[in-house]
Scaffold this motif. Structure first.
Motif, PDB file in Angstrom:
ATOM      1  N   LEU A   1       0.838  -1.192   0.000  1.00 22.10           N
ATOM      2  CA  LEU A   1       0.000   0.000   0.000  1.00 22.10           C
ATOM      3  C   LEU A   1       0.881   1.253   0.000  1.00 22.10           C
ATOM      4  O   LEU A   1       0.597   2.236  -0.724  1.00 22.10           O
ATOM      5  N   LYS A   2       1.951   1.210   0.788  1.00 20.49           N
ATOM      6  CA  LYS A   2       2.878   2.361   0.831  1.00 20.49           C
ATOM      7  C   LYS A   2       3.545   2.547  -0.520  1.00 20.49           C
ATOM      8  O   LYS A   2       3.768   3.680  -0.984  1.00 20.49           O
ATOM      9  N   GLN A   3       3.850   1.420  -1.201  1.00 24.46           N
ATOM     10  CA  GLN A   3       4.462   1.495  -2.526  1.00 24.46           C
ATOM     11  C   GLN A   3       3.534   2.201  -3.510  1.00 24.46           C
ATOM     12  O   GLN A   3       3.980   3.001  -4.335  1.00 24.46           O
ATOM     13  N   VAL A   4       2.234   1.909  -3.435  1.00 23.64           N
ATOM     14  CA  VAL A   4       1.249   2.558  -4.310  1.00 23.64           C
ATOM     15  C   VAL A   4       1.236   4.062  -4.069  1.00 23.64           C
ATOM     16  O   VAL A   4       1.297   4.881  -5.009  1.00 23.64           O
ATOM     17  N   ILE A   5       1.172   4.453  -2.779  1.00 24.96           N
ATOM     18  CA  ILE A   5       1.074   5.884  -2.446  1.00 24.96           C
ATOM     19  C   ILE A   5       2.346   6.619  -2.865  1.00 24.96           C
ATOM     20  O   ILE A   5       2.291   7.715  -3.454  1.00 24.96           O
ATOM     21  N   ILE A   6       3.507   6.038  -2.568  1.00 25.61           N
ATOM     22  CA  ILE A   6       4.781   6.691  -2.920  1.00 25.61           C
ATOM     23  C   ILE A   6       4.915   6.849  -4.430  1.00 25.61           C
ATOM     24  O   ILE A   6       5.387   7.885  -4.932  1.00 25.61           O
ATOM     25  N   ASN A   7       4.484   5.816  -5.186  1.00 26.95           N
ATOM     26  CA  ASN A   7       4.576   5.881  -6.639  1.00 26.95           C
ATOM     27  C   ASN A   7       3.725   7.019  -7.189  1.00 26.95           C
ATOM     28  O   ASN A   7       4.164   7.783  -8.067  1.00 26.95           O
TER      29      ASN A   7
ATOM     30  N   ALA B   1       1.853   0.663 -13.942  1.00 29.21           N
ATOM     31  CA  ALA B   1       1.451  -0.734 -14.161  1.00 29.21           C
ATOM     32  C   ALA B   1       1.509  -1.506 -12.848  1.00 29.21           C
ATOM     33  O   ALA B   1       0.617  -2.322 -12.533  1.00 29.21           O
ATOM     34  N   ILE B   2       2.578  -1.260 -12.044  1.00 26.09           N
ATOM     35  CA  ILE B   2       2.693  -1.910 -10.731  1.00 26.09           C
ATOM     36  C   ILE B   2       1.575  -1.430  -9.808  1.00 26.09           C
ATOM     37  O   ILE B   2       0.958  -2.227  -9.087  1.00 26.09           O
ATOM     38  N   VAL B   3       1.298  -0.115  -9.824  1.00 20.50           N
ATOM     39  CA  VAL B   3       0.227   0.425  -8.984  1.00 20.50           C
ATOM     40  C   VAL B   3      -1.107  -0.239  -9.292  1.00 20.50           C
ATOM     41  O   VAL B   3      -1.854  -0.643  -8.391  1.00 20.50           O
ATOM     42  N   LYS B   4      -1.429  -0.340 -10.566  1.00 15.72           N
ATOM     43  CA  LYS B   4      -2.727  -0.922 -10.951  1.00 15.72           C
ATOM     44  C   LYS B   4      -2.838  -2.370 -10.484  1.00 15.72           C
ATOM     45  O   LYS B   4      -3.875  -2.793  -9.968  1.00 15.72           O
ATOM     46  N   HIS B   5      -1.770  -3.151 -10.647  1.00 15.68           N
ATOM     47  CA  HIS B   5      -1.830  -4.553 -10.241  1.00 15.68           C
ATOM     48  C   HIS B   5      -1.980  -4.695  -8.730  1.00 15.68           C
ATOM     49  O   HIS B   5      -2.727  -5.557  -8.247  1.00 15.68           O
ATOM     50  N   ILE B   6      -1.291  -3.860  -7.975  1.00 12.88           N
ATOM     51  CA  ILE B   6      -1.414  -3.938  -6.510  1.00 12.88           C
ATOM     52  C   ILE B   6      -2.830  -3.569  -6.074  1.00 12.88           C
ATOM     53  O   ILE B   6      -3.432  -4.240  -5.221  1.00 12.88           O
ATOM     54  N   VAL B   7      -3.379  -2.505  -6.669  1.00 15.87           N
ATOM     55  CA  VAL B   7      -4.739  -2.086  -6.322  1.00 15.87           C
ATOM     56  C   VAL B   7      -5.741  -3.194  -6.625  1.00 15.87           C
ATOM     57  O   VAL B   7      -6.662  -3.463  -5.842  1.00 15.87           O
TER      58      VAL B   7
END
Length: 572
Positions: A466-472, A540-546
């Motif tokens: 989740l932190k990776q998504v926000i930081i990105n 692309a990483i953000v979308k997959h994590i979400v």
């Protein structure tokens, strides 16, 4: 229409009545003829007796004749040659004797002659002797009429007795033989109408018992076959409806027999297709051509078709397969299967693009590293300043390759989605800690944060991801924003979802590019992205994590004014 029972009863009654009437007439005529002959013999005997008494004395003859008349109840008239009355029954007119014989021809002299005139109730005879005496005799036969009346009375009584017997016999025949046939006929009609549950009660009559048993066996067999057919049809329909391919069955007359829901959804806007000729239903010329070719050649036809469905172009693996009889001598129809391979085509294109993008992304740093290395080997290493500069460039390009490989590995792990440890996470705290991490980068461009966080907003997620998504998202907002800009961060919740909004004042995203920004290696501003060390894999990483967290991500942007990324998660 007259029922069989009534027709049989009418026929037997008619035959019986006619037979008795004919029998009565036959007996009546036979009896009448016999009585006529008997009467004639009796009258002949009477006239001979009278003739024998004519030659006696007159007084004696009259007395004798009178007594004879009284005893035998006969009426007698005797005329002499000159037609004088020798004897006549009292109270009887002469005309009663002579009138019936006026039409007879005059007899020759000296000849005996009997003239007989017989009726039902009485008989007359004229006898002329040789001496030309005329003897008239009328005899009454009331017993004959009485006998005839009794004959017809007996016939009528017997007929009345037999009619109820005939009715009982007809009823028995109807109940024992006709009614079972009617019941079997009615059951057969129900079986023909599809009611296979009907049964016929078994009969005690031997002749119809086998018919009842055979009918019930037939009904049970038809019911079993119908149930089996329904089961097979349900299996077929279930299979067809759940096949993810558009399927249609056309018989040998060209009529559409079966169409599954996928075909109706793709090519008929979800409306049911009625049975008709395939030329009227199918609007795709390529499929029509394949059907005609399969019907003519009786061989399978396979092609890949690019078809326009609504506003999109879809690719289909089309197969038209002829259906032959068991002996493979007769064509019974064709099966049309249109398998949507659009996703496979897209994946294939994505694979090609991915290989091309990775090759391109690796080619630039590798070429740089190779070029600078060769320059150093050629003697540039002897110059300390040049050596340090080239080594910095080589290090920078090596880091870019390392980041690219790391993000590719990270994206591969996320796609597998089997190594995440889910827990309850406070979204507001996680966003605030991520902003603290990104403050040094924001301070370099003098970018301020406008933070609006609701308390106690919890979701189910892995904290680090989740932190990776926000930081990105924060990193993109900072990198694509100008100096002295502002980045707004909101955390709020509804009854069912948590919402994170990150708003920047950057270059914005064109409407045509919004759908592609989540593709791998796609960059809105390629030059700026490379300068910032971006690989094009972040979103692309953000979308997959979400998506792993059962969430959704939305983009709202206006070119030249900035963008807003909205991430929505279900509440924990």
């Amino acid at each position: 229409m007259i029922r069989f029972q009534n027709r049989l009863l009418f026929l037997l009654t008619t035959i019986l009545v006619v037979s008795f009437i004919l029998l009565g007439f036959f007996v009546h005529n036979a009896l009448s003829n016999e009585m006529q002959m008997t009467n004639q013999r009796v009258l002949t005997s009477i006239v001979k007796d009278l003739e024998s008494n004519i030659h006696q004395s007159t007084a004696h003859t009259k007395t004798h004749l009178k007594n004879y008349d009284i005893l035998n109840h006969n009426q007698v008239l005797i005329l002499k040659k000159n037609n004088d009355i020798l004897f006549k029954t009292e109270r009887v007119k002469v005309s009663k004797f002579t009138t019936p014989f006026q039409n007879y021809q005059t007899l020759k002299p000296n000849a005996k002659k009997y003239i007989y005139d017989g009726k039902q109730s009485q008989s007359r005879m004229l006898y002329i002797t040789k001496e030309q005496y005329k003897i008239y005799v009328i005899s009454q036969f009331n017993d004959i009429n009485l006998m005839k009346n009794k004959l017809w009375t007996y016939i009528f009584i017997i007929l009345l007795i037999l009619l109820p017997i005939i009715y009982i016999i007809v009823r028995y025949i109807n109940k024992s033989y006709i009614q079972p046939i009617n019941e079997v006929t009615y059951a057969s009609r129900l079986l023909a109408d599809g009611n296979y549950k009907v049964r016929v009660p078994e009969s005690s009559v031997t002749e119809t018992k086998d018919l009842y048993i055979s009918t019930n066996i037939l009904a049970r067999t038809l019911q079993d076959l119908n149930n089996e057919q329904k089961l097979q049809r349900n299996r077929l329909e279930t299979t067809l409806q759940n096949i993810p391919s558009a399927t249609m069955l056309v018989n040998n007359h060209g009529e559409v027999v079966i169409v599954n829901e996928m075909y109706e959804t793709l090519f008929n806007k979800g409306r049911a297709i009625k049975s008709a000729h395939y030329e009227k239903i199918i609007k795709i010329h390529e499929v029509k051509r394949m059907i005609k070719e399969a019907l003519i050649t009786e061989k399978p036809i396979n092609e890949t078709l690019a078809l326009k469905v609504n506003v999109h172009t879809k690719y289909f693996d089309a197969a038209v397969v002829p259906v032959l009889s068991r002996t493979r001598k007769k064509l019974e129809g064709v099966v049309i299967v249109l398998h949507d391979i659009t996703q496979l085509k897209t994946l294939e294109q994505m694979r090609k693009d991915f290989v091309a993008n990775v090759s391109h992304e690796l080619k630039t740093p590798i070429t740089s590293i190779k070029g600078f290395t060769e320059t150093l080997l050629d003697g540039a290493k002897e110059n300390p300043e040049t050596l340090d500069m080239f080594l910095d460039i080589i290090l920078k390009e090596s880091n870019r390759i390392q980041v690219l490989v790391s993000e590719l590995l990270e994206l591969s792990k996320i796609e597998q989605a089997n190594h995440f440890t889910m827990s309850k996470v406070n979204v507001s705290k996680k966003v605030f800690s991520s902003i603290e991490v990104m403050h040094p980068l924001a301070d370099k461009k003098q970018i301020e944060f406008d933070i609006q966080l609701e308390k106690d907003v919890f979701i189910s997620a892995e904290p680090s991801k989740l932190k990776q998504v926000i930081i990105n998202l924060l990193s993109n907002a900072i990198n694509y924003s100008p100096q002295n800009a502002k980045v707004t961060v909101h955390v709020k919740k509804t009854d069912t979802h948590a919402i994170i909004e990150i708003i920047d004042e950057g270059i914005g995203i064109d409407e045509e590019e919004r759908e592609r920004i989540f593709e791998r290696f796609y960059r809105v501003d390629k030059a700026r992205s490379r300068d910032s060390g971006g690989t094009g894999l972040g979103l692309a990483i953000v979308k997959h994590i979400v998506e792993v967290f059962n969430g959704d991500i939305e983009v709202d942007s206006e070119l030249g004014k900035g963008s807003m990324f909205r991430v929505i998660f279900p509440l924990a």
